[in-house]
Motif scaffolding. Structure first.
Motif, PDB file in Angstrom:
ATOM      1  N   TYR A 142       0.825  -1.197   0.000  1.00 30.75           N
ATOM      2  CA  TYR A 142       0.000   0.000   0.000  1.00 30.75           C
ATOM      3  C   TYR A 142       0.857   1.243   0.000  1.00 30.75           C
ATOM      4  CZ  TYR A 142       0.758   0.693   5.028  1.00 30.75           C
ATOM      5  OH  TYR A 142       1.318   0.899   6.250  1.00 30.75           O
ATOM      6  N   CYS A 143       0.193   2.331  -0.359  1.00 34.43           N
ATOM      7  CA  CYS A 143       0.817   3.654  -0.353  1.00 34.43           C
ATOM      8  C   CYS A 143      -0.219   4.603   0.241  1.00 34.43           C
ATOM      9  CB  CYS A 143       1.166   4.082  -1.775  1.00 34.43           C
ATOM     10  SG  CYS A 143       1.808   5.766  -1.900  1.00 34.43           S
ATOM     11  N   ARG A 144       0.200   5.361   1.257  1.00 42.24           N
ATOM     12  CA  ARG A 144      -0.711   6.306   1.911  1.00 42.24           C
ATOM     13  C   ARG A 144      -0.018   7.663   1.989  1.00 42.24           C
ATOM     14  NH1 ARG A 144      -1.275   4.408   7.371  1.00 42.24           N
ATOM     15  NH2 ARG A 144       0.458   5.758   7.911  1.00 42.24           N
ATOM     16  N   ILE A 145      -0.747   8.700   1.606  1.00 43.84           N
ATOM     17  CA  ILE A 145      -0.235  10.062   1.686  1.00 43.84           C
ATOM     18  C   ILE A 145      -1.053  10.806   2.733  1.00 43.84           C
ATOM     19  CG2 ILE A 145       0.145  12.223   0.439  1.00 43.84           C
ATOM     20  CD1 ILE A 145       0.239  10.546  -2.148  1.00 43.84           C
ATOM     21  N   GLN A 146      -0.354  11.428   3.683  1.00 44.59           N
ATOM     22  CA  GLN A 146      -1.023  12.192   4.725  1.00 44.59           C
ATOM     23  C   GLN A 146      -0.375  13.560   4.861  1.00 44.59           C
ATOM     24  OE1 GLN A 146      -0.712   8.993   7.892  1.00 44.59           O
ATOM     25  NE2 GLN A 146      -2.680   9.918   8.387  1.00 44.59           N
ATOM     26  N   LEU A 147      -1.153  14.506   5.360  1.00 46.11           N
ATOM     27  CA  LEU A 147      -0.677  15.859   5.587  1.00 46.11           C
ATOM     28  C   LEU A 147      -0.754  16.164   7.076  1.00 46.11           C
ATOM     29  CD1 LEU A 147      -2.579  17.657   2.682  1.00 46.11           C
ATOM     30  CD2 LEU A 147      -0.288  16.646   2.648  1.00 46.11           C
ATOM     31  N   PHE A 148       0.200  16.962   7.558  1.00 40.07           N
ATOM     32  CA  PHE A 148       0.259  17.286   8.977  1.00 40.07           C
ATOM     33  C   PHE A 148       0.551  18.768   9.168  1.00 40.07           C
ATOM     34  CE2 PHE A 148       1.443  12.861   8.508  1.00 40.07           C
ATOM     35  CZ  PHE A 148       0.624  12.249   9.451  1.00 40.07           C
ATOM     36  N   SER A 149       0.028  19.298  10.265  1.00 44.38           N
ATOM     37  CA  SER A 149       0.274  20.686  10.639  1.00 44.38           C
ATOM     38  C   SER A 149       1.027  20.732  11.969  1.00 44.38           C
ATOM     39  CB  SER A 149      -1.051  21.447  10.776  1.00 44.38           C
ATOM     40  OG  SER A 149      -1.762  20.999  11.927  1.00 44.38           O
ATOM     41  N   ARG A 150       1.518  21.904  12.304  1.00 48.28           N
ATOM     42  CA  ARG A 150       2.207  22.068  13.590  1.00 48.28           C
ATOM     43  C   ARG A 150       1.232  21.934  14.747  1.00 48.28           C
ATOM     44  NH1 ARG A 150       4.778  27.668  12.762  1.00 48.28           N
ATOM     45  NH2 ARG A 150       2.970  27.847  11.419  1.00 48.28           N
ATOM     46  N   LYS A 151      -0.011  22.357  14.563  1.00 47.69           N
ATOM     47  CA  LYS A 151      -1.022  22.237  15.618  1.00 47.69           C
ATOM     48  C   LYS A 151      -1.532  20.804  15.712  1.00 47.69           C
ATOM     49  CE  LYS A 151      -5.335  24.140  17.317  1.00 47.69           C
ATOM     50  NZ  LYS A 151      -6.409  25.106  17.080  1.00 47.69           N
ATOM     51  N   GLY A 152      -1.807  20.200  14.563  1.00 53.86           N
ATOM     52  CA  GLY A 152      -2.236  18.810  14.511  1.00 53.86           C
ATOM     53  C   GLY A 152      -3.685  18.590  14.908  1.00 53.86           C
ATOM     54  N   LYS A 153      -4.084  17.337  14.738  1.00 56.60           N
ATOM     55  CA  LYS A 153      -5.411  16.876  15.133  1.00 56.60           C
ATOM     56  C   LYS A 153      -5.227  15.596  15.923  1.00 56.60           C
ATOM     57  CE  LYS A 153      -7.762  18.718  11.108  1.00 56.60           C
ATOM     58  NZ  LYS A 153      -8.436  18.427   9.865  1.00 56.60           N
ATOM     59  N   ASP A 154      -5.940  15.480  17.011  1.00 54.32           N
ATOM     60  CA  ASP A 154      -5.873  14.280  17.855  1.00 54.32           C
ATOM     61  C   ASP A 154      -4.438  13.953  18.259  1.00 54.32           C
ATOM     62  OD1 ASP A 154      -8.679  13.964  17.548  1.00 54.32           O
ATOM     63  OD2 ASP A 154      -8.359  12.921  15.651  1.00 54.32           O
ATOM     64  N   GLY A 155      -3.637  14.976  18.529  1.00 57.02           N
ATOM     65  CA  GLY A 155      -2.255  14.778  18.956  1.00 57.02           C
ATOM     66  C   GLY A 155      -1.284  14.403  17.854  1.00 57.02           C
ATOM     67  N   ARG A 156      -1.741  14.361  16.613  1.00 58.12           N
ATOM     68  CA  ARG A 156      -0.879  13.975  15.482  1.00 58.12           C
ATOM     69  C   ARG A 156      -0.389  15.230  14.770  1.00 58.12           C
ATOM     70  NH1 ARG A 156       0.543   8.667  14.902  1.00 58.12           N
ATOM     71  NH2 ARG A 156       0.599   9.038  12.686  1.00 58.12           N
ATOM     72  N   ASN A 157       0.531  15.943  15.404  1.00 61.61           N
ATOM     73  CA  ASN A 157       1.111  17.126  14.784  1.00 61.61           C
ATOM     74  C   ASN A 157       2.475  16.780  14.206  1.00 61.61           C
ATOM     75  OD1 ASN A 157       2.776  16.961  17.022  1.00 61.61           O
ATOM     76  ND2 ASN A 157       1.933  18.759  18.029  1.00 61.61           N
ATOM     77  N   LYS A 209       2.360  25.298   1.675  1.00 62.44           N
ATOM     78  CA  LYS A 209       1.068  24.601   1.625  1.00 62.44           C
ATOM     79  C   LYS A 209       1.259  23.144   1.198  1.00 62.44           C
ATOM     80  CE  LYS A 209      -2.015  28.463   0.897  1.00 62.44           C
ATOM     81  NZ  LYS A 209      -3.083  29.007   0.070  1.00 62.44           N
ATOM     82  N   ALA A 210       1.220  22.255   2.171  1.00 62.55           N
ATOM     83  CA  ALA A 210       1.392  20.831   1.878  1.00 62.55           C
ATOM     84  C   ALA A 210       0.233  20.267   1.061  1.00 62.55           C
ATOM     85  CB  ALA A 210       1.561  20.045   3.180  1.00 62.55           C
ATOM     86  N   ALA A 211      -0.926  20.896   1.134  1.00 63.48           N
ATOM     87  CA  ALA A 211      -2.066  20.416   0.339  1.00 63.48           C
ATOM     88  C   ALA A 211      -1.741  20.404  -1.149  1.00 63.48           C
ATOM     89  CB  ALA A 211      -3.300  21.276   0.605  1.00 63.48           C
ATOM     90  N   ASN A 212      -0.854  21.293  -1.590  1.00 56.63           N
ATOM     91  CA  ASN A 212      -0.456  21.314  -3.001  1.00 56.63           C
ATOM     92  C   ASN A 212       0.336  20.079  -3.399  1.00 56.63           C
ATOM     93  OD1 ASN A 212      -1.674  23.824  -3.240  1.00 56.63           O
ATOM     94  ND2 ASN A 212       0.239  24.940  -2.935  1.00 56.63           N
ATOM     95  N   LEU A 213       0.845  19.325  -2.423  1.00 59.76           N
ATOM     96  CA  LEU A 213       1.625  18.114  -2.699  1.00 59.76           C
ATOM     97  C   LEU A 213       0.764  16.857  -2.764  1.00 59.76           C
ATOM     98  CD1 LEU A 213       4.527  18.850  -0.200  1.00 59.76           C
ATOM     99  CD2 LEU A 213       4.584  19.102  -2.691  1.00 59.76           C
ATOM    100  N   HIS A 214      -0.460  16.943  -2.317  1.00 57.17           N
ATOM    101  CA  HIS A 214      -1.344  15.768  -2.226  1.00 57.17           C
ATOM    102  C   HIS A 214      -2.225  15.690  -3.461  1.00 57.17           C
ATOM    103  CE1 HIS A 214      -4.289  12.935  -0.790  1.00 57.17           C
ATOM    104  NE2 HIS A 214      -3.688  12.844   0.382  1.00 57.17           N
ATOM    105  N   PRO A 215      -2.170  14.574  -4.205  1.00 63.17           N
ATOM    106  CA  PRO A 215      -2.964  14.486  -5.436  1.00 63.17           C
ATOM    107  C   PRO A 215      -4.467  14.595  -5.195  1.00 63.17           C
ATOM    108  CG  PRO A 215      -1.843  12.404  -4.983  1.00 63.17           C
ATOM    109  CD  PRO A 215      -1.363  13.389  -3.975  1.00 63.17           C
ATOM    110  N   GLY A 216      -4.920  14.275  -3.990  1.00 58.57           N
ATOM    111  CA  GLY A 216      -6.344  14.401  -3.682  1.00 58.57           C
ATOM    112  C   GLY A 216      -6.800  15.845  -3.534  1.00 58.57           C
ATOM    113  N   PHE A 217      -5.858  16.755  -3.333  1.00 62.67           N
ATOM    114  CA  PHE A 217      -6.174  18.169  -3.195  1.00 62.67           C
ATOM    115  C   PHE A 217      -5.739  18.978  -4.403  1.00 62.67           C
ATOM    116  CE2 PHE A 217      -5.823  16.772   1.228  1.00 62.67           C
ATOM    117  CZ  PHE A 217      -7.032  17.205   1.706  1.00 62.67           C
TER     118      PHE A 217
END
Length: 169
Positions: A5-20, A154-162
């Motif tokens: 599998y291949c999974r692409i995820q994006l992360f911020s400094r603030k994060g969500k659910d502790g995943r920053n 902007k990491a969203a520019n790197l994700h093919p879904g965005f």
């Protein structure tokens, strides 16, 4: 053989659910609190680019200096909840046990790893900063870390879904 599998995820400094981004860097380097899902954490091997400490420093420096424009035409710092890091996880179908037990499987994993790094380079170019290999879970896998090169980070520019695709008429 299992599946790959291949999974692409994006992360911020603030994060969500502790995943920053801080947590992501700690998981990559196998800090104990960040890899509770791994029974016996082992140090990752850097297979491309900078080590995780350098990656973290580069990310944090770039995020600190990144700027975005306001509606009034002024410049301001990017928000801490803006995604500023892209991560790609690639998993090989062989198990770690198969990898260690068979020379042929080891060669196959090594060849897959090189093809995967080349694919990542083709996809992300100079924005690909680090690729690490983990062999302490069920399957050999790679974690790739990509930093956006644009001034707004902007990491969203790197994700093919965005990404914006071709315009349809």
């Amino acid at each position: 053989m299992g599946y790959q599998y291949c999974r692409i995820q994006l992360f911020s400094r603030k994060g969500k659910d502790g995943r920053n981004t801080e947590f992501v860097f700690d998981e990559a380097s196998r800090q104990p609190y960040a890899c509770l899902h791994v029974a016996k954490p082992e140090m990752p091997r850097i297979v491309f680019g900078k080590d995780v400490t350098e990656l973290r420093a580069l990310h944090d420096d770039q995020a600190e200096s990144a700027r975005t424009g306001t509606a009034a035409g002024k410049s301001r710092a990017i928000r801490t909840d803006q995604n500023s890091l892209a991560s790609v996880v690639l998993s090989h179908p062989a198990t770690v046990e198969e990898y260690h037990a068979s020379i042929e499987t080891g060669k196959d994993v090594t060849a897959w790893e090189q093809r995967s790094i080349e694919w990542l380079k083709n996809q992300f170019g100079d924005q690909l900063i680090t690729v690490v290999r983990h062999l302490d879970e069920s399957h050999p896998h790679l974690h790739a870390y990509i930093l956006p090169a644009d001034s707004e980070m902007k990491a969203a520019n790197l994700h093919p879904g965005f990404s914006v695709g071709p315009q349809r008429s």
